[in-house]
Design an enzyme around this catalytic site. Structure first.
Site, PDB file in Angstrom:
ATOM      1  N   GLU A 174      -9.537   3.277   3.522  1.00  0.00           N
ATOM      2  CA  GLU A 174      -8.680   2.102   3.374  1.00  0.00           C
ATOM      3  C   GLU A 174      -9.250   0.971   4.219  1.00  0.00           C
ATOM      4  OE1 GLU A 174      -4.506   2.427   4.215  1.00  0.00           O
ATOM      5  OE2 GLU A 174      -4.323   4.382   3.233  1.00  0.00           O
ATOM      6  N   GLU A 202      -3.112   9.258   7.586  1.00  0.00           N
ATOM      7  CA  GLU A 202      -2.594   8.590   8.779  1.00  0.00           C
ATOM      8  C   GLU A 202      -1.470   9.357   9.483  1.00  0.00           C
ATOM      9  OE1 GLU A 202      -3.731   4.011   7.548  1.00  0.00           O
ATOM     10  OE2 GLU A 202      -1.618   4.584   7.532  1.00  0.00           O
TER      11      GLU A 202
END
Length: 443
Positions: free
Chosen positions: A348, A165
């Site tokens: 995720e 991320e």
């Protein structure tokens, strides 16, 4: 009720991050990271710290047993940069590498595929003091760190993710200051951090490809379809701007080697000749983190004149995030259309809810079960339509230190009692184990 099936070689498991679960922040030569500094400055909402967290550093055999019992065949974990290089570069801490040696060997003994992520936000503080992700020099430091870790583990770990991320690191850590290192540098700080992470990632990918044969190389990006609150032109334009910042800088960087056209002028002073080629790399596997769509509107006074719009949603998590499983289906289909359908896995996906142990000694979390079921159906639908999705790893195995929220938000399919460190599998753990066992989800 329809039955949605998954192929027999599908990857099943969970993801975690070193800083959120390991604890032992002063153990065995580990150096300080930006989140230690951020915590010490009183920036964590509930006043807690990750000094102990889940104590995974000492309890990893117990946690591997939980994975094995659920039938996991994959586990994405992150390497703690400050455990390996306490000063960020220079002297290597052998005890840190030894820990990951033990973890990897334990996973393999349990029949679980180790998927290593090199950077999940725990930047060594000395590197931040030297400029952190605002400095181009960090690319060399990251590539050297990647070389050191792979030299020890690549004989057994075949799946390597570079970053986790980078968009969150850039926007929250350097743009708005909500995350470590806590800088409020606005638009330029966000774009600079994004670009320098892209450069570091490209350097590390090239190093690992040159030095090790047979590795599966990739990265992990939080992708969220950006939609306008309504069809007013200013809101449509705002959603497009935020899509360029949030999704396309990282995605187009590694896959296309280009700066999004909407940001080319803003990034002209950051991007140097040769950078676009340096950030492009033919990865083998992309990890997609998905939690919800982003519904945006034009509002001046915020970075890029964009702010949250009405999500038009009736289900919400304890993070006040909308529950939008159809957004995951849309994302996978749009990715197939726009990027030529390279291999991806869900790295995720999960939700925080305020679950608790009940009188029967169990944790009943029907909202999380529904969340997982609905998102698994979205993945199965996309796969059935030809999307090249190879696996699903939930977030997360354990309740853990949820960054600026501290220990107050619980994402795990296993509850952690932070006083005793007891692990209690939740109903969502049993639900996921049953999906893995049968290779199907009903709904």
């Amino acid at each position: 009720m329809a039955s949605h099936t998954f192929p027999p070689d599908f990857l099943w498991g969970a993801s975690t991050a070193a800083y959120q679960i390991e604890g032992a922040v002063d153990a065995d030569g580990r150096g300080p990271c930006v989140w230690d500094t951020f915590t010490a400055a009183g920036r964590i909402q509930d006043g807690s710290s990750a000094a102990v967290a889940c104590d995974h550093y000492h309890r990893w055999p117990e946690d591997i047993a939980l994975m094995q019992r659920a039938g996991f065949n994959a586990y994405r974990f992150s390497i703690a940069w400050p455990r390996i290089l306490p000063a960020g570069s220079g002297a290597v801490n052998g005890a840190g590498l030894d820990f990951y040696d033990r973890l990897v060997d334990g996973l393999l003994a349990a029949g679980i595929r180790p998927m290593a992520c090199l950077y999940h936000w725990d930047l060594p503080q000395p590197l931040e003091d030297a400029g952190g992700w605002q400095s181009r020099a960090i690319a060399g430091s990251f590539a050297e760190y990647a070389r050191i870790v792979a030299a020890r583990l690549a004989d057994r770990v075949k799946d390597w993710m570079m970053l986790n991320e980078p968009n969150v690191v850039a926007t929250h850590g350097y743009g708005t200051g909500e995350h470590a290192p806590g800088h409020r540098l606005g638009e330029e700080g966000m774009l600079r951090a994004l670009h320098h992470q892209n450069l570091a990632q490209g350097a590390a990918l090239r190093a690992l490809r040159a030095e090790h044969a047979g590795l599966t190389l990739g990265t992990v990006i939080n992708l969220q379809p950006c939609r306008a609150e309504d069809d007013r032109p200013e809101n449509v334009a705002a959603a497009a701007r935020w899509d360029a910042v949030w999704n396309r800088v990282a995605l187009d960087g590694v896959l296309r080697g280009r700066i999004p056209p909407l940001l080319a002028e803003r990034m002209a002073a950051i991007v140097q000749p040769g950078d676009e080629e340096a950030i492009r790399f033919p990865i083998d596997l992309l990890g997609i983190n998905y939690y919800s769509r982003m519904t945006m509107k034009h509002e001046e006074g915020h970075p890029f004149d964009v702010w949250w719009g009405d999500a038009h949603c009736d289900r919400w998590t304890a993070m006040a995030w909308p529950v939008q499983p159809d957004g995951l289906y849309d994302l996978l289909c749009e990715f197939r259309r726009d990027y030529g359908n390279p291999a991806v896995f869900i790295a995720e996906n999960g939700a925080a809810y305020d679950d608790a142990v009940t009188s029967d000694g169990r944790v009943h979390d029907p909202e999380r079960v529904a969340f997982l079921r609905d998102h698994l159906i979205a993945v199965a639908r996309a796969a059935a339509e030809g999307c090249n999705v190879r696996g699903y790893l939930c977030w997360s195995l354990l309740d853990n230190f949820e960054w600026a929220f501290g220990l107050s938000k619980r994402f795990g399919i296993v509850r952690v009692d932070y006083d005793t460190l007891e692990r209690i599998p939740k109903d969502s753990y049993r639900f996921l184990a049953e999906v893995i066992r049968t290779g199907r989800v009903e709904g």
